[in-house]
Design an enzyme around this catalytic site. Structure first.
Site, mmCIF file in Angstrom:
data_model
loop_
_atom_site.group_PDB
_atom_site.id
_atom_site.type_symbol
_atom_site.label_atom_id
_atom_site.label_comp_id
_atom_site.label_asym_id
_atom_site.label_seq_id
_atom_site.Cartn_x
_atom_site.Cartn_y
_atom_site.Cartn_z
ATOM 1 C CB CYS A 6 -38.509 49.776 -72.651
ATOM 2 S SG CYS A 6 -36.859 50.420 -72.518
ATOM 3 N NE ARG A 31 -41.293 44.829 -76.087
ATOM 4 C CZ ARG A 31 -41.437 44.664 -77.349
ATOM 5 N NH1 ARG A 31 -42.058 43.640 -77.891
ATOM 6 N NH2 ARG A 31 -41.319 45.864 -78.111
ATOM 7 C CD1 TRP A 81 -32.485 44.721 -71.026
ATOM 8 C CD2 TRP A 81 -31.092 46.238 -71.795
ATOM 9 N NE1 TRP A 81 -31.280 44.123 -70.918
ATOM 10 C CE2 TRP A 81 -30.587 45.032 -71.655
ATOM 11 C CE3 TRP A 81 -30.448 47.385 -72.310
ATOM 12 C CZ2 TRP A 81 -29.157 44.640 -71.696
ATOM 13 C CZ3 TRP A 81 -29.054 47.059 -72.466
ATOM 14 C CH2 TRP A 81 -28.421 45.737 -72.376
ATOM 15 C CG ASN A 107 -38.808 50.742 -76.668
ATOM 16 O OD1 ASN A 107 -37.640 50.655 -76.490
ATOM 17 N ND2 ASN A 107 -39.433 49.827 -77.128
ATOM 18 N N GLY A 108 -36.571 53.423 -76.678
ATOM 19 C CA GLY A 108 -35.859 53.922 -77.644
ATOM 20 C C GLY A 108 -34.788 54.777 -77.121
ATOM 21 C CD GLU A 488 -27.779 29.814 -83.361
ATOM 22 O OE1 GLU A 488 -27.407 30.742 -83.649
ATOM 23 O OE2 GLU A 488 -28.911 29.699 -82.576
ATOM 24 C CE LYS A 492 -29.587 30.459 -79.099
ATOM 25 N NZ LYS A 492 -29.672 30.764 -80.522
ATOM 26 C CD GLU A 495 -28.120 33.610 -77.036
ATOM 27 O OE1 GLU A 495 -28.256 34.913 -77.014
ATOM 28 O OE2 GLU A 495 -28.318 32.931 -77.972
ATOM 29 C CG HIS A 511 -5.119 28.022 -91.704
ATOM 30 N ND1 HIS A 511 -3.942 27.939 -92.447
ATOM 31 C CD2 HIS A 511 -6.011 27.144 -92.276
ATOM 32 C CE1 HIS A 511 -4.225 27.231 -93.608
ATOM 33 N NE2 HIS A 511 -5.532 26.688 -93.319
ATOM 34 C CE LYS A 614 -37.153 36.401 -78.711
ATOM 35 N NZ LYS A 614 -36.210 35.225 -79.216
HETATM 36 C C1 F6R Z 1 -29.512 34.717 -80.012
HETATM 37 C C2 F6R Z 1 -30.488 35.710 -80.415
HETATM 38 C C3 F6R Z 1 -30.040 37.042 -81.305
HETATM 39 C C4 F6R Z 1 -30.974 37.277 -82.441
HETATM 40 C C5 F6R Z 1 -30.616 38.843 -83.168
HETATM 41 C C6 F6R Z 1 -31.414 39.048 -84.136
HETATM 42 O O1 F6R Z 1 -29.878 33.491 -79.454
HETATM 43 O O2 F6R Z 1 -31.454 35.824 -80.297
HETATM 44 O O3 F6R Z 1 -28.823 36.810 -81.851
HETATM 45 O O4 F6R Z 1 -30.965 36.342 -83.324
HETATM 46 O O5 F6R Z 1 -30.471 39.647 -81.970
HETATM 47 O O6 F6R Z 1 -32.698 39.378 -83.735
HETATM 48 P P1 F6R Z 1 -34.091 39.201 -84.516
HETATM 49 O O7 F6R Z 1 -34.060 37.962 -85.402
HETATM 50 O O8 F6R Z 1 -35.174 39.574 -83.898
HETATM 51 O O9 F6R Z 1 -33.634 40.302 -85.604
#
Ligand code: F6R
Length: 619
Positions: A6, A31, A81, A107-108, A488, A492, A495, A511, A614
């Site tokens: 949050c 956030r 959130w 938050n939490g 990766e 991308k 998500e 396999h 995020k």
């Molecule tokens: C994907 C993404 C997430 C973060 C993951 C770790 O695009 O952003 O998979 O990489 O949540 O986040 P951090 O690096 O902040 O620990």
């Protein structure tokens, strides 16, 4: 448990609090964004005026425009959130006690909330929401005897879990109180005004002087003072620092989305992360990494822990670390790490990679590692965040604020940081000669130019992405360091475009996964350099032929001059020639652009994909 990230803002000073709080929330909306709310101490009658709405901040703003709140210069706000309770008006923060004199945002997660909730209900309190936060409002109301900070300390001593709390009380005019355990909270010091926020982005328009709250601390904010204590009321040590990110750096700067801006910023981010790493003696220096050479020489195992994109950076780091240092290196998802009783001791170096520095899974993994006596080195993008603070050493990436939920520039800078750590270990342990290290550094120094070059040739990739907006799925294949790049690329796309996307090690195709190949299925293949490890190259060329023979539409990412793949590529994306280990710095970029454009073509909001936050500050 779902993610909780949050955004919290608190203000006390001379300006209209609502304006400051809403502007701050806008900067934090990334956030979390399923509801938002504000509480202001009204100047006219000293009561609390509250408004809160499900949905994006715009819903709250509309409501405030339709029915303005009375003015005041002390206030708090929140973007939520959801964790406990769905995203409804009632569950939005702030939460009030029965008397409506206390308002609190959070938050939490309060882990013992069920017991507290039962206790409060028994004492006759009316609970109006399904949140854990409301429990705190009632407890604060009960404990308040004229000193809100004291009430907060008493309540915090009763709470289990991870939380940041910020509260105001109608009978304590001009006072905002905050508390912190695990979740982030920063104070911004102004002239005759002070701020509280989950991160500095919320207040850098007003002040750059920040105070970082430590674990288990309570802060009382007045217009002219900031008082910090621990949960028992003893004065606490805090770290003051100057924020040097400029306000515009966190804005979109002419791009439609933060993600586009952040993709474009990658050459600079990579260059900044490389800055100042060569000492006057021509040797690699990582000044910030304050782990003695003696300790680094004794390391007999390296374990990398991270989540999501940062985990993919870790997978790539393993190849570089083992190749350059000959120290065995494991890479593990932080969320799995501590639950399998990993073997760690004083000779283990744990590297925790995190953009935000607040990812709870990664934090818990590093705490576990330190408890077992391992040394922890953090690779992190956020100065003063929890993960570097709790590590033995930190190497900061200099990507600047990353606002888009999908990580891009942070990933590239994490790679650079990992290469630097691997080289440094090679230097300290004598497994790499100085001239070899300098050669890699020279190659790394060329990466910003190469990334720029890739960015300049992305129009065909965008066009291709738009043409694939209705594809049912996209597969990604790679070998060696191209394998994490494939993962990766798939992450991308998942998500951002919400479509089925999967990355595979190309050698695994036969396999099982090859059964997925059907007519016209787009398959992206990351091809290693034909120079150097050419056996890898030859193998992947066969893999491309295999899938093409089964109808796949091949999208091939290959080095300039690699003609061997051309006959089998339905679409060929060229990247500059790089040494194999460094190739991810350039091969990831087209995949970021591809996912962003495809998602945009589908009408998705790329900066704030559904269901994601995020930074994931709960396990
Ligand atoms: C994907 C993404 C997430 C973060 C993951 C770790 O695009 O952003 O998979 O990489 O949540 O986040 P951090 O690096 O902040 O620990």
């Amino acid at each position: 448990m779902l993610a909780a990230m949050c955004g919290i803002v608190g203000y006390v000073g001379g300006q209209p609090a609502l304006d400051v709080v809403i502007a701050g929330l806008k900067r934090l909306e990334y956030r979390g964004y399923d509801s938002a709310g504000v509480a202001v101490q009204t100047e006219s009658d000293g009561t609390l005026a509250v408004d809160k709405r499900a949905g994006k901040l715009a819903n709250l703003e509309k409501s405030l425009a339709d029915t303005p709140l009375p003015g005041g210069t002390t206030g708090i706000g929140h973007t939520r959130w959801a964790t406990h309770g769905g995203p409804t008006d009632a569950n939005a923060h702030p939460h009030l006690d029965d008397t409506a004199k206390v308002a609190v945002v959070h938050n939490g997660i309060i882990e013992n909330f069920a017991a507290l909730r039962a206790e409060i209900a028994e004492r006759g309190h009316q609970l109006r929401s399904e949140t854990d936060t409301e429990v705190v409002a009632h407890l604060l109301g009960e404990e308040y005897e004229g000193d809100l900070a004291e009430a907060m300390r008493k309540v915090c001593r009763r709470l289990d879990g991870a939380f940041t709390l910020v509260a105001v009380h109608a009978d304590s005019p001009g006072v905002v109180v905050g508390a912190r355990r695990n979740s982030p909270l920063v104070v911004g010091r102004g002239e005759g005004e002070n701020f509280l926020a989950s991160d500095v982005a919320a207040f850098i328009a007003h002040t750059r002087e920040a105070v970082e709250l430590g674990q288990d601390q309570v802060v009382e904010l007045r217009a002219g003072s900031v008082t910090v204590t621990d949960f028992d009321g003893a004065p606490a040590e805090v770290r003051e620092y100057h924020v040097d990110w400029d306000a515009s750096a966190a804005e979109k700067g002419g791009y439609d989305y933060f993600m586009l801006k952040e993709i474009a910023e990658q050459p600079k981010a990579v260059a900044d992360t490389l800055l100042g790493r060569i000492g006057t003696d021509g040797r690699l220096t990582l000044d910030e990494v304050r782990i003695e050479d003696r300790v680094l020489r004794a390391v007999d195992k390296i374990v990398i822990v991270a989540c999501g994109t940062a985990f993919h950076a870790g997978m790539i780091a393993k190849y570089a670390i083992e190749h350059w240092t000959r120290v065995p290196c494991e890479v593990e998802l932080a969320s799995e790490f501590r639950y399998r009783d990993p073997i760690l001791d004083q000779q283990t170096l744990v590297i925790a990679i995190s953009q935000s520095g607040e990812t709870m899974d990664t934090l818990m993994a590093l705490r576990h590692a330190r408890e077992q006596g391992a040394k922890v080195l953090a690779i992190c993008n956020t100065n003063g965040s929890t993960i570097p603070r709790e590590s033995d050493a930190v190497l900061y990436t200099h990507a600047g604020p990353e606002v888009a939920v999908a990580s891009t520039k942070a990933f590239l800078t994490q790679l650079v940081a990992c290469y630097l750590v691997a080289l440094y270990l090679g230097q300290v342990r004598g497994t790499k000669w100085g001239d070899e290290i300098n050669e890699v550094i020279r190659q790394l120094a060329d990466a910003p130019r190469q990334v720029e070059e890739v960015l300049g040739t992305m129009e065909p990739v965008r066009e291709l992405a738009r043409s694939l907006a209705d594809a049912p799925a996209v597969l990604f294949l790679g070998r060696h360091v191209g394998y994490p790049v494939a993962l990766e690329g798939a992450l991308k796309l998942k998500e951002l475009a919400y479509m089925h996307a999967e990355g595979f090690a190309a050698g695994e195709l036969k396999h099982g996964p090859i059964a997925l190949i059907e007519q016209d299925l787009p398959v992206v293949v990351v091809v290693p350099s034909p120079r150097g490890r050419s056996v890898l190259h030859d193998k992947i060329v066969s893999n491309i032929q295999e899938i093409r023979a089964r109808g796949a539409r091949t999208i091939v990412i290959a080095e300039e001059g690699d003609e061997a793949v051309a006959p089998y590529a339905d679409h060929l994306i060229r990247i500059p020639a790089t040494p194999t280990l460094l190739q991810p710095l350039v091969s990831t970029v087209p995949l970021q652009v591809f996912a962003c454009e495809l998602a945009t073509a589908k009408g998705h909001e790329v900066d704030q994909p559904r269901n994601l936050a995020k930074s994931v500050t709960v396990e």
